[in-house]
Design a protein around this motif. Structure first.
Motif, short mmCIF file in Angstrom:
data_model
loop_
_atom_site.label_atom_id
_atom_site.label_comp_id
_atom_site.label_asym_id
_atom_site.label_seq_id
_atom_site.Cartn_x
_atom_site.Cartn_y
_atom_site.Cartn_z
N MET A 80 0.85 -1.17 0.00
CA MET A 80 0.00 0.00 0.00
C MET A 80 0.90 1.24 0.00
O MET A 80 1.81 1.34 0.81
CB MET A 80 -0.89 -0.03 1.25
CG MET A 80 -1.69 1.20 1.31
SD MET A 80 -3.27 1.12 2.12
CE MET A 80 -4.21 -0.10 1.38
N PRO A 81 0.64 2.21 -0.88
CA PRO A 81 1.49 3.40 -0.95
C PRO A 81 1.28 4.32 0.27
O PRO A 81 0.19 4.42 0.82
CB PRO A 81 1.06 4.08 -2.23
CG PRO A 81 -0.27 3.55 -2.52
CD PRO A 81 -0.36 2.21 -1.90
N GLU A 82 2.35 4.97 0.69
CA GLU A 82 2.28 5.90 1.82
C GLU A 82 2.00 7.31 1.30
O GLU A 82 2.47 7.67 0.22
CB GLU A 82 3.60 5.89 2.58
CG GLU A 82 3.80 4.65 3.41
CD GLU A 82 5.05 4.76 4.27
OE1 GLU A 82 5.42 5.89 4.65
OE2 GLU A 82 5.64 3.73 4.54
N SER A 83 1.27 8.05 2.11
CA SER A 83 1.02 9.43 1.72
C SER A 83 2.25 10.28 2.02
O SER A 83 3.08 9.93 2.86
CB SER A 83 -0.19 9.98 2.46
OG SER A 83 -0.06 9.78 3.82
N ARG A 84 2.33 11.34 1.32
CA ARG A 84 3.51 12.20 1.42
C ARG A 84 3.52 12.92 2.77
O ARG A 84 2.48 13.39 3.25
CB ARG A 84 3.45 13.22 0.29
CG ARG A 84 4.68 14.04 0.16
CD ARG A 84 4.67 14.87 -1.11
NE ARG A 84 3.32 15.27 -1.51
CZ ARG A 84 3.01 16.39 -2.12
NH1 ARG A 84 3.95 17.24 -2.41
NH2 ARG A 84 1.78 16.65 -2.47
N ASN A 85 4.67 13.04 3.39
CA ASN A 85 4.81 13.72 4.67
C ASN A 85 4.94 15.22 4.43
O ASN A 85 5.71 15.66 3.59
CB ASN A 85 6.09 13.24 5.37
CG ASN A 85 5.78 12.65 6.72
OD1 ASN A 85 4.66 12.74 7.19
ND2 ASN A 85 6.77 12.04 7.31
N ARG A 86 4.17 16.02 5.17
CA ARG A 86 4.26 17.47 5.03
C ARG A 86 5.13 18.00 6.16
O ARG A 86 4.92 17.67 7.32
CB ARG A 86 2.88 18.10 5.11
CG ARG A 86 2.02 17.72 3.97
CD ARG A 86 0.71 18.42 4.06
NE ARG A 86 -0.21 17.88 3.08
CZ ARG A 86 -1.44 18.31 2.94
NH1 ARG A 86 -1.91 19.25 3.73
NH2 ARG A 86 -2.21 17.79 2.02
N LYS A 87 6.05 18.83 5.82
CA LYS A 87 6.91 19.42 6.84
C LYS A 87 6.26 20.68 7.37
O LYS A 87 5.85 21.55 6.61
CB LYS A 87 8.28 19.75 6.25
CG LYS A 87 9.08 18.54 5.88
CD LYS A 87 10.45 18.94 5.40
CE LYS A 87 11.25 17.70 5.02
NZ LYS A 87 12.59 18.06 4.57
N LYS A 88 6.18 20.76 8.68
CA LYS A 88 5.63 21.95 9.33
C LYS A 88 6.77 22.91 9.64
O LYS A 88 7.83 22.49 10.08
CB LYS A 88 4.91 21.59 10.62
CG LYS A 88 3.65 20.80 10.41
CD LYS A 88 2.97 20.59 11.73
CE LYS A 88 1.72 19.76 11.56
NZ LYS A 88 1.03 19.54 12.82
N GLN A 89 6.51 24.15 9.41
CA GLN A 89 7.52 25.14 9.75
C GLN A 89 7.50 25.38 11.25
O GLN A 89 6.44 25.32 11.89
CB GLN A 89 7.26 26.45 9.02
CG GLN A 89 7.44 26.34 7.53
CD GLN A 89 7.17 27.67 6.86
OE1 GLN A 89 6.72 28.61 7.47
NE2 GLN A 89 7.46 27.72 5.56
N ALA A 90 8.65 25.66 11.81
CA ALA A 90 8.75 25.92 13.25
C ALA A 90 8.04 27.24 13.56
O ALA A 90 8.14 28.21 12.81
CB ALA A 90 10.21 25.98 13.67
N TYR A 91 7.33 27.27 14.67
CA TYR A 91 6.59 28.47 15.08
C TYR A 91 7.57 29.50 15.63
O TYR A 91 8.40 29.22 16.48
CB TYR A 91 5.56 28.12 16.15
CG TYR A 91 4.88 29.34 16.73
CD1 TYR A 91 3.95 30.03 15.98
CD2 TYR A 91 5.20 29.80 18.00
CE1 TYR A 91 3.32 31.15 16.50
CE2 TYR A 91 4.59 30.91 18.52
CZ TYR A 91 3.65 31.59 17.76
OH TYR A 91 3.03 32.70 18.27
N THR A 92 7.46 30.69 15.11
CA THR A 92 8.26 31.79 15.63
C THR A 92 7.29 32.89 16.07
O THR A 92 6.53 33.42 15.26
CB THR A 92 9.21 32.35 14.56
OG1 THR A 92 8.45 32.72 13.42
CG2 THR A 92 10.26 31.34 14.16
N PRO A 93 7.29 33.22 17.35
CA PRO A 93 6.36 34.25 17.83
C PRO A 93 6.74 35.61 17.27
O PRO A 93 7.92 35.87 16.99
CB PRO A 93 6.54 34.20 19.35
CG PRO A 93 7.85 33.58 19.57
CD PRO A 93 8.11 32.67 18.41
N PRO A 94 5.77 36.48 17.07
CA PRO A 94 6.07 37.81 16.53
C PRO A 94 6.91 38.61 17.53
O PRO A 94 6.75 38.47 18.74
CB PRO A 94 4.71 38.45 16.31
CG PRO A 94 3.78 37.68 17.17
CD PRO A 94 4.36 36.31 17.31
#
Length: 85
Positions: A1-15
């Motif tokens: 069964m094929p795996e779905s693509r992993n999405r990379k989350k950007q690191a949170y930077t507070p304003p």
């Protein structure tokens, strides 16, 4: 069964604090007294009109406009109350 693509989350930077200046939005010390005075004066105006309105010369001339004046003062109290923090 094929795996779905992993999405990379950007690191949170507070304003940064320099980017958003903090505004002081307090209503001030005047709000509560003005609100209460408007409520009480409006209520007293209506009660006085109903109890002795025909005996007071200024109120006698205004007739039923006295109710509008009293309710207007109470409405001003509610408008002022929106500034209270």
């Amino acid at each position: 069964m094929p795996e779905s693509r992993n999405r990379k989350k950007q690191a949170y930077t507070p304003p940064s604090e320099k980017a958003t200046p903090a505004k002081k939005l307090s209503g001030g010390r005047w709000v509560a007294p003005v609100m209460l005075v408007c409520f009480l004066v409006g209520l007293a105006w209506i009660v006085t009109f109903y109890l002795a309105g025909s005996e007071i010369p200024g109120m006698r001339d205004l007739q039923n406009w006295n109710i509008l004046i009293g309710m207007g003062l109470i409405a001003i109290g509610f408008v002022v109350s929106t500034q209270w923090r």
